[in-house]
Design a protein around this motif. Structure first.
Motif, short mmCIF file in Angstrom:
data_model
loop_
_atom_site.label_atom_id
_atom_site.label_comp_id
_atom_site.label_asym_id
_atom_site.label_seq_id
_atom_site.Cartn_x
_atom_site.Cartn_y
_atom_site.Cartn_z
N LEU A 1 0.70 -1.20 -0.03
CA LEU A 1 -0.06 0.08 -0.06
C LEU A 1 0.87 1.27 -0.03
O LEU A 1 0.28 2.34 -0.30
N ALA B 1 -1.83 -0.51 6.10
CA ALA B 1 -2.76 0.27 6.42
C ALA B 1 -2.52 1.27 7.23
O ALA B 1 -2.92 2.50 6.88
N ARG C 1 -0.26 3.88 5.24
CA ARG C 1 -0.94 4.56 4.22
C ARG C 1 -1.64 5.70 4.77
O ARG C 1 -1.67 6.70 4.30
N TYR D 1 -8.67 -0.16 3.70
CA TYR D 1 -8.10 -0.17 2.48
C TYR D 1 -8.09 -1.57 1.76
O TYR D 1 -7.98 -2.69 2.30
N SER E 1 -8.48 -6.89 2.46
CA SER E 1 -8.61 -5.67 2.98
C SER E 1 -7.75 -5.42 4.12
O SER E 1 -7.75 -6.46 4.80
#
Length: 271
Positions: free
Chosen positions: A65, A104, A107, A241, A256
């Motif tokens: 990510l 995550a 990001r 995400y 996710s």
């Protein structure tokens, strides 16, 4: 045995050992760091271990990510993707995998620098150091990375260099159940994989919030141990995400990963 198979030993067979280390460790009895529990900027790296890590990891920024962050990881092009696990001379390399919860968190911080800008940040269970690196990139005033594996400490230093950052302080002792530090923000990803460890985390994080009014962000892709733990009822979903295909393949099809804000209710604050 390929590293893909070895990785599942890490995921399924050795997490209990790792969790016990988090619960019980008082120091780091390995390598030349027997009396070292803290890495400060400017500390020299063990040249033998540094050379081993550089030879047996790949610098990559793809499939995750955060393409802005370059990391040394174990990939299919690395020798130990194929070698038997017992030939790896150090502890299980959890740090060499960029786990979905950490992705995550990293990001989210990169996209929302206000979350860390001018604030002190503790990255708990830092692993490869990606989330700590994201915090530095986004303007955190102070960052401390924590992981009980001394090799992770070395890897974080190398990863800082890859991203043209001065290394941040790193502590390699178990700080769970210690006194609540004066941190503005604690971030942790992928750490709720063992019930007893999760219980300890829950109590300690709650204490940090109660005593220091610390903000807590948790990254997790929805593992059963996390979703079924009592802490889950105290979480607020911040953002979800979709994981890149490479990360999905390397995490048994998880699609996710979510960033959660931990907000314990008043009824639990004094527990």
């Amino acid at each position: 045995m390929a590293f893909r198979g070895w990785k599942w030993l890490l995921l399924l067979g050795r997490q209990d050992t790792f969790a016990k280390a988090w619960r019980n460790r008082r120091g780091v009895p390995s390598l030349r760091w027997k009396r070292c529990c803290h890495w400060s900027p400017g500390k020299s790296l063990d040249p033998e271990v540094k050379a081993f890590l550089e030879e047996n990891t790949e610098v990559t920024s793809s499939g995750h990510l955060t393409p802005e962050i370059r990391l040394r990881l174990l990939t299919p092009r690395c020798r130990f993707w194929r070698e038997k696990p017992d030939l790896w001379p150090y502890g299980d390399p959890f740090w060499a995998i960029y786990w979905p919860g950490g992705q995550a968190l990293s990001r989210y911080i990169l996209d929302n620098p206000r979350v860390v800008k001018g604030r002190s940040v503790l990255d708990l269970g830092s692993g490869c150091g990606a989330t700590a690196i994201a915090a530095v990139m986004s303007g955190a005033s102070q960052v401390l990375a924590n992981d009980i594996d001394p090799i992770a400490g070395m890897a974080m230093i190398l990863n800082c260099e890859l991203n043209h950052l001065n290394p941040f302080p790193i502590t390699i002792k178990n700080i769970i159940n210690s006194e609540a530090g004066n941190w503005d923000l604690i971030v942790l990803g992928d750490m709720f994989y063992d019930e007893q460890l999760a219980d300890g985390l829950h109590r300690w994080l709650r204490k940090c919030i109660r005593i220091q009014q610390t903000e807590v962000l948790i990254g997790d892709p929805g593992r059963h141990q996390f979703l079924s733990h009592s802490i889950h009822s105290q979480l607020h979903k911040v953002i979800e995400y979709s994981l890149p295909e490479y990360t999905r393949q390397e995490n048994n099809g998880l699609t996710s990963s979510i960033v959660w804000s931990y907000q314990p209710s008043n009824s639990l604050e004094n527990c």
